[in-house]
Design a protein around this motif. Structure first.
Motif, PDB file in Angstrom:
ATOM      1  N   PRO A 132       0.723  -1.357   0.048  1.00 53.86           N
ATOM      2  CA  PRO A 132       0.105  -0.128  -0.124  1.00 53.86           C
ATOM      3  C   PRO A 132       0.893   1.303  -0.070  1.00 53.86           C
ATOM      4  O   PRO A 132       0.459   2.484  -0.646  1.00 53.86           O
ATOM      5  N   TYR A 133       1.935   1.359   0.425  1.00 52.14           N
ATOM      6  CA  TYR A 133       2.987   2.472   0.652  1.00 52.14           C
ATOM      7  C   TYR A 133       3.145   3.006  -0.718  1.00 52.14           C
ATOM      8  O   TYR A 133       2.868   4.009  -1.292  1.00 52.14           O
ATOM      9  N   GLY A 181      11.007  12.627   8.890  1.00 51.73           N
ATOM     10  CA  GLY A 181      10.705  14.012   8.428  1.00 51.73           C
ATOM     11  C   GLY A 181       9.006  14.185   8.981  1.00 51.73           C
ATOM     12  O   GLY A 181       8.701  13.997  10.079  1.00 51.73           O
ATOM     13  N   ASP A 182       8.351  14.990   7.919  1.00 48.27           N
ATOM     14  CA  ASP A 182       7.048  15.560   8.371  1.00 48.27           C
ATOM     15  C   ASP A 182       5.888  14.491   8.769  1.00 48.27           C
ATOM     16  O   ASP A 182       6.228  13.029   8.482  1.00 48.27           O
ATOM     17  N   ILE A 183       4.761  14.696   9.127  1.00 48.72           N
ATOM     18  CA  ILE A 183       3.909  13.831   9.636  1.00 48.72           C
ATOM     19  C   ILE A 183       3.392  13.103   8.294  1.00 48.72           C
ATOM     20  O   ILE A 183       3.019  12.087   8.575  1.00 48.72           O
ATOM     21  N   PHE A 184       3.234  13.800   7.483  1.00 50.31           N
ATOM     22  CA  PHE A 184       2.944  12.920   5.846  1.00 50.31           C
ATOM     23  C   PHE A 184       3.859  11.761   5.610  1.00 50.31           C
ATOM     24  O   PHE A 184       3.403  10.429   5.634  1.00 50.31           O
ATOM     25  N   ASN A 185       4.976  11.909   5.891  1.00 50.72           N
ATOM     26  CA  ASN A 185       6.143  10.880   5.588  1.00 50.72           C
ATOM     27  C   ASN A 185       5.971   9.919   6.570  1.00 50.72           C
ATOM     28  O   ASN A 185       5.976   8.753   6.341  1.00 50.72           O
ATOM     29  N   HIS A 186       5.639  10.446   7.978  1.00 55.27           N
ATOM     30  CA  HIS A 186       5.427   9.308   8.928  1.00 55.27           C
ATOM     31  C   HIS A 186       4.418   8.403   8.697  1.00 55.27           C
ATOM     32  O   HIS A 186       4.385   7.263   8.948  1.00 55.27           O
ATOM     33  N   THR A 187       3.005   8.890   8.260  1.00 59.28           N
ATOM     34  CA  THR A 187       1.890   8.323   8.051  1.00 59.28           C
ATOM     35  C   THR A 187       2.126   7.568   6.792  1.00 59.28           C
ATOM     36  O   THR A 187       1.622   6.095   6.793  1.00 59.28           O
ATOM     37  N   LEU A 188       2.834   7.877   5.691  1.00 57.69           N
ATOM     38  CA  LEU A 188       3.018   6.811   4.716  1.00 57.69           C
ATOM     39  C   LEU A 188       3.908   5.664   5.038  1.00 57.69           C
ATOM     40  O   LEU A 188       3.733   4.584   4.550  1.00 57.69           O
ATOM     41  N   LEU A 189       4.994   5.948   5.879  1.00 64.38           N
ATOM     42  CA  LEU A 189       5.881   4.995   6.229  1.00 64.38           C
ATOM     43  C   LEU A 189       5.148   3.916   6.926  1.00 64.38           C
ATOM     44  O   LEU A 189       5.471   2.626   7.089  1.00 64.38           O
ATOM     45  N   THR A 190       4.108   4.316   7.823  1.00 64.51           N
ATOM     46  CA  THR A 190       3.403   3.124   8.632  1.00 64.51           C
ATOM     47  C   THR A 190       2.741   1.782   7.552  1.00 64.51           C
ATOM     48  O   THR A 190       2.401   1.194   7.911  1.00 64.51           O
ATOM     49  N   LEU A 191       2.350   2.576   6.497  1.00 64.84           N
ATOM     50  CA  LEU A 191       1.820   1.689   5.415  1.00 64.84           C
ATOM     51  C   LEU A 191       2.745   0.597   5.143  1.00 64.84           C
ATOM     52  O   LEU A 191       2.414  -0.575   4.669  1.00 64.84           O
ATOM     53  N   LYS A 192       3.936   0.722   5.277  1.00 61.15           N
ATOM     54  CA  LYS A 192       5.061  -0.445   4.984  1.00 61.15           C
ATOM     55  C   LYS A 192       4.842  -1.647   5.791  1.00 61.15           C
ATOM     56  O   LYS A 192       5.341  -2.615   5.576  1.00 61.15           O
ATOM     57  N   TYR A 193       4.221  -1.302   7.186  1.00 59.52           N
ATOM     58  CA  TYR A 193       3.974  -2.416   8.139  1.00 59.52           C
ATOM     59  C   TYR A 193       2.798  -2.949   8.346  1.00 59.52           C
ATOM     60  O   TYR A 193       2.470  -3.690   9.293  1.00 59.52           O
ATOM     61  N   ILE A 194       1.827  -2.645   7.109  1.00 57.83           N
ATOM     62  CA  ILE A 194       0.274  -3.085   7.215  1.00 57.83           C
ATOM     63  C   ILE A 194       0.573  -4.281   7.237  1.00 57.83           C
ATOM     64  O   ILE A 194      -0.391  -5.207   7.797  1.00 57.83           O
ATOM     65  N   ASN A 195       1.078  -5.185   6.126  1.00 63.19           N
ATOM     66  CA  ASN A 195       0.974  -6.428   5.836  1.00 63.19           C
ATOM     67  C   ASN A 195       2.274  -6.730   5.398  1.00 63.19           C
ATOM     68  O   ASN A 195       3.317  -6.084   5.313  1.00 63.19           O
TER      69      ASN A 195
END
Length: 265
Positions: free
Chosen positions: A215-216, A251-265
């Motif tokens: 998803p990232y 970096g910013d919260i946007f990058n932080h949010t997108l990075l969390t997608l790497k750990y969804i599955n």
């Protein structure tokens, strides 16, 4: 490509039975669309669709345990012990005046049917009686090269159903395929058209993006094409909202949010 190397599942067995029945009665019948793509990619299809030159009434007559779903669109659902299958008559579509459904349908040939489909990788047919691929749009080559490309003009294809803008990002991420340049440019230029799609359909597509893998990468594409700001403006608005670099070097919260997608599955 030899699809016989794929071990037949019970679901595939039923699809073959339907094709063989139609072929024995003198009709053309092929596996169609995503199941062919998945078999070529050595993935197990979750369902099997069948395309044929038999009219819906003829399909319904041959398979008494079937349901006429959309006679106008030539779609019959055949129910077997192995599963449920959508059997669709080859067709060509008129203009999509509502951004989702064709204004008219003409039953036609396999080649014309391939031309109405969304992406080349989804417009392939497979004849189980000869174990051969029928490819009118270059889908096999795009699978080999790892490319997402619309069938025909991308502006025309996306304008028929703007949900295809999101589907292209989903397929690109799911298969780790590159989006062809003209297709990608059309996504950027037509991003506002996504508002013609119902919120429910957008939601369903986003769920698929989140659960089907990578998803990232999909969200990177949505951001790059400005689609993210159209469907999830609250996420796009996170750009530039800084965090303490001591604890958040990403970096910013946007990058932080997108990075969390790497750990969804």
């Amino acid at each position: 490509m030899d699809l016989m190397k794929n071990k037949n599942s019970s679901l595939e067995k039923g699809a073959r039975e339907i094709c063989h029945m139609l072929q024995r009665k003198g009709y053309t019948a092929y596996f169609a669309g995503g199941c062919v793509r998945d078999l070529l990619l050595k993935r197990q299809p979750i369902d099997y669709d069948i395309a044929t030159n038999a009219k819906p009434e003829e399909v319904h007559r041959l398979f008494p345990n079937s349901i006429m779903l959309w006679k106008h669109f030539g779609v019959v659902r055949v129910l077997l012990s192995e599963g449920e299958y959508e059997v669709t008559t080859f067709r060509s579509d008129g203009p999509y005046l509502d951004g989702r459904h064709p204004s008219s349908v003409v039953f036609s040939s396999a080649q014309e049917d391939a031309q109405r489909r969304d992406f080349t990788i989804n417009a392939l047919f497979f004849d189980p009686s000869t174990n051969s691929i029928i490819d009118y749009v270059g889908g096999q080559e795009d699978i080999l090269q790892g490319i997402i490309r619309t069938v025909g003009n991308p502006h025309h294809r996306f304008s028929e159903d703007y949900l295809r803008l999101l589907r292209s990002a989903r397929f690109s991420a799911r298969f780790n395929f590159k989006i062809e340049e003209n297709t990608l440019n059309a996504m950027k230029e037509l991003c506002h058209g996504i508002h013609k799609v119902s919120a429910e359909r957008i939601r369903d597509e986003l769920v698929k993006i989140l659960i089907e893998g990578n998803p990232y990468r999909a969200f990177e594409i949505l951001d790059h094409t400005s689609l993210l700001g159209e469907i999830l403006p609250e996420v796009s608005a996170l750009k530039g909202i800084e965090q303490d670099p001591e604890y958040h070097p990403e970096g910013d919260i946007f990058n932080h949010t997108l990075l969390t997608l790497k750990y969804i599955n």
